[in-house]
Design a protein around this motif. Sequence first.
Motif, PDB file in Angstrom:
ATOM      1  N   LEU A 318      12.786 -52.592  29.543  1.00 51.80           N
ATOM      2  CA  LEU A 318      11.985 -53.226  28.124  1.00 51.80           C
ATOM      3  C   LEU A 318      11.253 -52.154  27.659  1.00 51.80           C
ATOM      4  N   GLY A 319      11.208 -51.247  28.006  1.00 49.85           N
ATOM      5  CA  GLY A 319      10.336 -50.291  26.965  1.00 49.85           C
ATOM      6  C   GLY A 319       9.211 -49.964  27.595  1.00 49.85           C
ATOM      7  N   GLY A 320       9.396 -49.975  29.319  1.00 51.57           N
ATOM      8  CA  GLY A 320       8.167 -50.778  29.752  1.00 51.57           C
ATOM      9  C   GLY A 320       8.809 -50.082  31.609  1.00 51.57           C
ATOM     10  N   THR A 321       8.020 -50.920  33.011  1.00 49.77           N
ATOM     11  CA  THR A 321       8.794 -50.787  33.385  1.00 49.77           C
ATOM     12  C   THR A 321       8.015 -51.361  34.779  1.00 49.77           C
ATOM     13  N   ALA A 322       8.773 -51.378  36.207  1.00 54.03           N
ATOM     14  CA  ALA A 322       8.418 -52.707  36.800  1.00 54.03           C
ATOM     15  C   ALA A 322       8.745 -51.410  38.115  1.00 54.03           C
ATOM     16  N   THR A 323       7.089 -51.664  39.083  1.00 55.11           N
ATOM     17  CA  THR A 323       7.189 -50.970  40.261  1.00 55.11           C
ATOM     18  C   THR A 323       7.137 -52.139  41.632  1.00 55.11           C
ATOM     19  N   VAL A 324       8.096 -51.676  41.974  1.00 58.00           N
ATOM     20  CA  VAL A 324       8.281 -52.357  43.249  1.00 58.00           C
ATOM     21  C   VAL A 324       7.453 -52.520  44.707  1.00 58.00           C
ATOM     22  N   LYS A 325       6.516 -52.869  44.743  1.00 57.86           N
ATOM     23  CA  LYS A 325       6.226 -52.283  46.444  1.00 57.86           C
ATOM     24  C   LYS A 325       6.026 -52.367  47.483  1.00 57.86           C
ATOM     25  N   GLN A 326       5.734 -51.940  47.988  1.00 53.18           N
ATOM     26  CA  GLN A 326       5.691 -52.747  49.835  1.00 53.18           C
ATOM     27  C   GLN A 326       7.148 -53.985  50.067  1.00 53.18           C
ATOM     28  N   PHE A 327       8.342 -53.968  49.662  1.00 51.69           N
ATOM     29  CA  PHE A 327       8.925 -54.416  49.814  1.00 51.69           C
ATOM     30  C   PHE A 327      10.058 -54.636  51.187  1.00 51.69           C
ATOM     31  N   GLU A 328      10.100 -55.592  51.289  1.00 50.42           N
ATOM     32  CA  GLU A 328      10.006 -55.442  53.259  1.00 50.42           C
ATOM     33  C   GLU A 328      11.142 -57.048  53.758  1.00 50.42           C
ATOM     34  N   ALA A 329      12.227 -56.354  54.801  1.00 46.42           N
ATOM     35  CA  ALA A 329      12.946 -57.753  54.728  1.00 46.42           C
ATOM     36  C   ALA A 329      13.029 -57.923  55.808  1.00 46.42           C
ATOM     37  N   THR A 330      12.378 -58.592  56.893  1.00 47.90           N
ATOM     38  CA  THR A 330      11.914 -59.017  57.828  1.00 47.90           C
ATOM     39  C   THR A 330      13.357 -60.070  59.201  1.00 47.90           C
ATOM     40  N   GLY A 335      18.155 -65.921  60.978  1.00 48.05           N
ATOM     41  CA  GLY A 335      18.436 -67.330  59.410  1.00 48.05           C
ATOM     42  C   GLY A 335      17.387 -67.569  59.334  1.00 48.05           C
ATOM     43  N   HIS A 336      16.126 -67.183  59.303  1.00 49.51           N
ATOM     44  CA  HIS A 336      15.315 -67.438  58.723  1.00 49.51           C
ATOM     45  C   HIS A 336      15.124 -65.843  57.800  1.00 49.51           C
ATOM     46  N   PRO A 337      15.584 -65.356  57.320  1.00 51.08           N
ATOM     47  CA  PRO A 337      15.019 -63.678  57.044  1.00 51.08           C
ATOM     48  C   PRO A 337      13.633 -64.138  56.559  1.00 51.08           C
ATOM     49  N   GLN A 338      12.992 -62.892  56.021  1.00 55.27           N
ATOM     50  CA  GLN A 338      11.183 -63.718  55.639  1.00 55.27           C
ATOM     51  C   GLN A 338      11.296 -61.800  55.075  1.00 55.27           C
ATOM     52  N   ILE A 339      11.013 -62.401  53.196  1.00 53.32           N
ATOM     53  CA  ILE A 339      10.660 -61.061  52.113  1.00 53.32           C
ATOM     54  C   ILE A 339       9.226 -60.962  52.105  1.00 53.32           C
ATOM     55  N   ARG A 340       8.823 -59.888  51.921  1.00 51.32           N
ATOM     56  CA  ARG A 340       7.230 -59.752  50.908  1.00 51.32           C
ATOM     57  C   ARG A 340       7.765 -58.497  50.189  1.00 51.32           C
ATOM     58  N   MET A 341       6.834 -59.012  49.078  1.00 50.63           N
ATOM     59  CA  MET A 341       7.310 -57.495  48.186  1.00 50.63           C
ATOM     60  C   MET A 341       5.753 -57.506  47.203  1.00 50.63           C
ATOM     61  N   GLY A 342       5.238 -56.400  46.522  1.00 49.95           N
ATOM     62  CA  GLY A 342       4.333 -56.889  45.284  1.00 49.95           C
ATOM     63  C   GLY A 342       5.241 -56.195  44.421  1.00 49.95           C
ATOM     64  N   ILE A 343       4.786 -56.434  43.293  1.00 50.06           N
ATOM     65  CA  ILE A 343       5.129 -56.472  41.653  1.00 50.06           C
ATOM     66  C   ILE A 343       4.374 -55.950  40.441  1.00 50.06           C
ATOM     67  N   ASP A 344       4.372 -54.568  39.994  1.00 49.21           N
ATOM     68  CA  ASP A 344       3.663 -54.389  38.950  1.00 49.21           C
ATOM     69  C   ASP A 344       4.400 -53.947  37.880  1.00 49.21           C
ATOM     70  N   VAL A 345       3.771 -54.421  36.846  1.00 53.66           N
ATOM     71  CA  VAL A 345       4.716 -55.109  35.521  1.00 53.66           C
ATOM     72  C   VAL A 345       4.318 -53.636  34.618  1.00 53.66           C
ATOM     73  N   SER A 346       4.669 -53.021  33.462  1.00 50.38           N
ATOM     74  CA  SER A 346       3.477 -52.091  32.671  1.00 50.38           C
ATOM     75  C   SER A 346       4.795 -52.406  31.310  1.00 50.38           C
ATOM     76  N   SER A 347       4.097 -53.111  30.191  1.00 49.58           N
ATOM     77  CA  SER A 347       4.890 -52.395  29.238  1.00 49.58           C
ATOM     78  C   SER A 347       5.668 -52.787  28.526  1.00 49.58           C
ATOM     79  N   TRP A 348       6.409 -54.516  28.283  1.00 48.30           N
ATOM     80  CA  TRP A 348       7.536 -54.632  28.747  1.00 48.30           C
ATOM     81  C   TRP A 348       7.959 -55.319  27.195  1.00 48.30           C
ATOM     82  N   ILE A 366       4.182 -56.921  27.844  1.00 51.60           N
ATOM     83  CA  ILE A 366       3.898 -58.446  29.298  1.00 51.60           C
ATOM     84  C   ILE A 366       3.843 -57.001  30.047  1.00 51.60           C
ATOM     85  N   SER A 367       2.259 -57.126  30.705  1.00 51.76           N
ATOM     86  CA  SER A 367       1.829 -56.175  31.573  1.00 51.76           C
ATOM     87  C   SER A 367       1.843 -57.133  33.169  1.00 51.76           C
ATOM     88  N   GLY A 368       1.157 -56.751  34.492  1.00 48.08           N
ATOM     89  CA  GLY A 368       0.932 -57.269  34.954  1.00 48.08           C
ATOM     90  C   GLY A 368       1.328 -57.129  36.275  1.00 48.08           C
TER      91      GLY A 368
END
Lengths: 565, 190
Positions: A318-330, A335-348, A366-368
Amino acid sequence: MAFGRCGLERALILAILVVASTVSVAPAQIRLEFPESGMKFADLAGEVGGVSWAIRELSLVGSIDVTGAGGEGSLRFEASGVSVHDADFKRAVDSVRLEGSIDFDSSTGKGAVKILVFEGEFLWDRFYADLALFPFALSGDLALDPGASPARLLRFSASEIAIAGIGQARGHGAVALDGSSVVWAGDVDVPGLDRLYGLAVSEPLGERRPRVGQTSVDGRASASIDASWSESDGYRLVGEARLRDGAVFGDGPGFQIGGLSVDLPLRLGTAALPKDRRAGSIRFDGCSVQGVDIAGTALKVGVGPNTLRIEPVVLSLLGGTATVKQFEATELVSGHPQIRMGIDVSSWDLARLARSTGLPPLAGTISGSIPQIEIGNGVMRSVGEIVAEVFGGVVRARNLRGADLRSSVPSFGFDLDFDKISLADLTRVLSFGHISGVASGDVRNLEFVSWGPVAFDAQLQSTPADGVRQILSVEAVRQLSVVGGGPSDPLSRQVLKLFDEYGYKKLGFRCSLRKDVFELDGFEVRDDRHYLVVGSTLPPRVDVVTHNRTISFSEMVSYLTWATQ
Amino acid sequence: MMRTLGRSVAMILFILAGCLTVNVYFPAPEVRNAAEKIVEETWGDGSPEDTDKGRTGWIDFLLPAAAYAAEPGVNIDVSSAAIRKLKAAMSERAAQLKPYLRSGGLGITNAGLLVVRELKDISLRDRAQVSRWVDAENRDRLSLYSEIARANDLGDGDVPRIQKIFAETWASKAESGWWIQSPSGDWTQR
């Protein structure tokens, strides 16, 4: 007797002894020879440990030498109408036609087997395969573990299973004769990943998870695997998996990914696993999610015991970026997987987002940052906010959440804050007449099920701004009147007909949705009159008043539809 | 003496004042009415409304949740978007499952779920398909009980009570010839 542990073989040997056409008897030795045309048996049946089996026709060619100490032999066999099923018919094979050979020497405890299955049916609970579409060949060298008496392990080497249209696996391993453990190590090559996915995933699971059923997967998968299972420790899967020329096509335009290339270490299981973390990678040429294109990139992956981490990655969209950070699936196999992640959105670019997703035309960016998203046990929680600069103001979305993610009807929600948005821009996009001015407000407890809102509390109110006139058009008054429960032509008095627009002093509303009950209220109450619009002090003055309306939400939507036509 | 008595009275008053009155009410009759209506709609002659409408404008994004109205004659909320979606799926699946209930291949457990009893007279392919339908149906039924609890502000602890009422309703609405599991675990044919 090297392989005489199953009832079928015992029955066959007994039958052979009784009816074999050529029986040579020497001191302490019996030789059975079957003619080249084959010794025929018909309608054999039996039951072993609750498992029933039957063979309609069996033909044997070859010879068996039985001595006092054991025996050796070489047999070729053809069988048709083979069926095996458990007591409740949940696991079964039926109408199987096969041929093969078996060679054995009980003095060395070694043998070899080859089986070709041409047709038949296979059932394992929800999994079904028509074996005429997926004929397979099975072969291998067998050996009982030497020195152990009685033998406890059957080892197999140079073993291979090849399934037409899907692929093959080659390797070696051992199975405990009491069924308490299995180990296998080898290589798997699956050029027909699309057929395997259809057979093993989308067909058996599609009824339960329609999106899985409507997804297709393509490419060539391969793996080097060291696998084991035991009653006491469970299973363990260690090795390397690869995918080349991969592609995933989701439900309609919802999700597509192409040029997928995966190199992934495997560290899965309930048994003890290597503690070291191995590096892998996931690359793709391009991806599309709900019509939004994401440029191809490479992800660095780290794999540990039942965990997967992705190094921070910047995705271009979308003309900008999405930075996916600290993605971890444990807890991947719990049977109950856990997912943790962070995301930075810039200039969509909102205009591109609107075009791609079919939203009304929008402009802005959109940013954030949502530094923490947690998904587990069917629930999603997040911390942080996404900020959209839209309609000349700012819209903040935060508290992104989801519930019942594993049920048939997952729900999603978030909260919104509107700060000084331009009503002129907003009404132009929504085709709601023309209203100029600036407004602020919020939406709380917004919840969606099946992409439709089922609950929210919202309020919006105009705020005076320097240099911005507060006026509304005749059409806007008409539409506000309809939504507020008033007449469709509220400006019919002659004097009011002379004007195209009217000034207002304040404008706003409060509304909520709960259990299909929509409540619309004005922002100000005077003399039991709930004001949506308080007209300007100077004439011609138009107030729009509602009466704390409580109506079905579907009725409200029909009002809106009618008012904006 | 009077001082001690005064302290005791004060203590008793304090304790009484500290007691909370908690009204625990589970709307069993209302849930039973809702269960009968839902079972009738999904597996009987009644059919739920179709909630899938085409989307053409921004207002249409409201439609999936909006295309329903409160259910007349039912005093608890069984009209949420989630419940309607589940009812539609179950209704569509009922026609596929009924022949196997009539033949005795499937039965209704005392937990209000379907179970494969005996399917040896049909092909393996059909057995797999029936197992998939049963699995999906049971998943939707369990989701339905949870959604009813949620739509009516009942706690997760009430879901088993809702399931029990539905189980009794599925059994009572079963057609002649269907196999039903009694609360004691025995199977009987209606």
